[in-house]
Design a protein around this motif. Structure first.
Motif, PDB file in Angstrom:
ATOM      1  N   PRO A  39       0.897  -1.255  -0.006  1.00  0.00           N
ATOM      2  CA  PRO A  39      -0.036  -0.018  -0.042  1.00  0.00           C
ATOM      3  C   PRO A  39       0.876   1.477  -0.082  1.00  0.00           C
ATOM      4  O   PRO A  39       0.539   2.398  -0.541  1.00  0.00           O
ATOM      5  CB  PRO A  39      -0.722  -0.199   1.181  1.00  0.00           C
ATOM      6  N   ALA A  40       1.779   1.355   0.630  1.00  0.00           N
ATOM      7  CA  ALA A  40       2.707   2.566   0.841  1.00  0.00           C
ATOM      8  C   ALA A  40       3.473   2.849  -0.638  1.00  0.00           C
ATOM      9  O   ALA A  40       3.793   3.736  -0.948  1.00  0.00           O
ATOM     10  CB  ALA A  40       3.924   2.276   1.802  1.00  0.00           C
ATOM     11  N   LEU A  74       0.222   9.340   3.129  1.00  0.00           N
ATOM     12  CA  LEU A  74       0.245   8.148   3.814  1.00  0.00           C
ATOM     13  C   LEU A  74      -0.107   8.510   5.104  1.00  0.00           C
ATOM     14  O   LEU A  74       0.656   9.019   6.037  1.00  0.00           O
ATOM     15  CB  LEU A  74       1.665   7.393   3.861  1.00  0.00           C
ATOM     16  N   GLU A 105      -1.417   4.551   9.667  1.00  0.00           N
ATOM     17  CA  GLU A 105      -1.867   3.170   9.827  1.00  0.00           C
ATOM     18  C   GLU A 105      -1.231   2.494   8.873  1.00  0.00           C
ATOM     19  O   GLU A 105      -1.105   1.257   8.744  1.00  0.00           O
ATOM     20  CB  GLU A 105      -3.423   3.062   9.752  1.00  0.00           C
ATOM     21  N   VAL A 106      -1.121   3.137   7.539  1.00  0.00           N
ATOM     22  CA  VAL A 106      -0.078   2.421   6.396  1.00  0.00           C
ATOM     23  C   VAL A 106       1.214   2.936   6.429  1.00  0.00           C
ATOM     24  O   VAL A 106       1.926   1.865   6.366  1.00  0.00           O
ATOM     25  CB  VAL A 106      -0.833   3.103   4.970  1.00  0.00           C
TER      26      VAL A 106
END
Length: 134
Positions: free
Chosen positions: A36-37, A47, A50-51
């Motif tokens: 996801p990052a 971002l 939590e990510v």
């Protein structure tokens, strides 16, 4: 509020990821934290912690898998990592590099470091991580 500390394991979401990873270590967990990052980097997205936190913790683990852990890396986790079967470490390193770059450029973790007047130290730490991932 997150507890940004002296390592990439000190953020609350990173610590949660680390606890989960310690119980069920594996390549899939690393990919799920990093992707996801890394995807946000391509889209130039901000971002959230939590990510970003899990991505940074996963990147530290990838650096350790590549033989480059940071000085305070947990010894017990290092032992666990020796047992992991990683199919493509180079791919993980590339994904981790993308994730760290994205977090360092535009993230809640960066903003927290700036608020706490530790941005320069934090950025230096991320540059060091990028070198260990190379």
């Amino acid at each position: 509020m997150s507890t940004l500390g002296n390592s990439n394991f000190d953020d609350d979401s990173a610590a949660d990821f680390l606890a989960d990873f310690t119980e069920a270590p594996g390549e899939v967990a690393l990919l799920e934290a990093l992707a996801p990052a890394a995807d946000a980097a391509e889209d130039q997205e901000y971002l959230e912690a939590e990510v970003a936190g899990p991505a940074m913790a996963a990147a530290e683990i990838v650096a350790a898998l590549a033989g480059q852990p940071f000085a305070g890396f947990p010894a017990g986790l290092l032992q666990q990592l020796q047992q992991l079967d990683i199919s493509d470490l180079e791919e993980l390193q590339e994904l981790a590099t993308q994730a760290v770059t994205a977090v360092a450029q535009d993230s809640e973790l960066r903003a927290q470091a700036a608020e706490g007047s530790t941005l320069n130290d934090w950025l230096t730490q991320q540059q060091e991580l990028l070198k260990r991932l190379a």
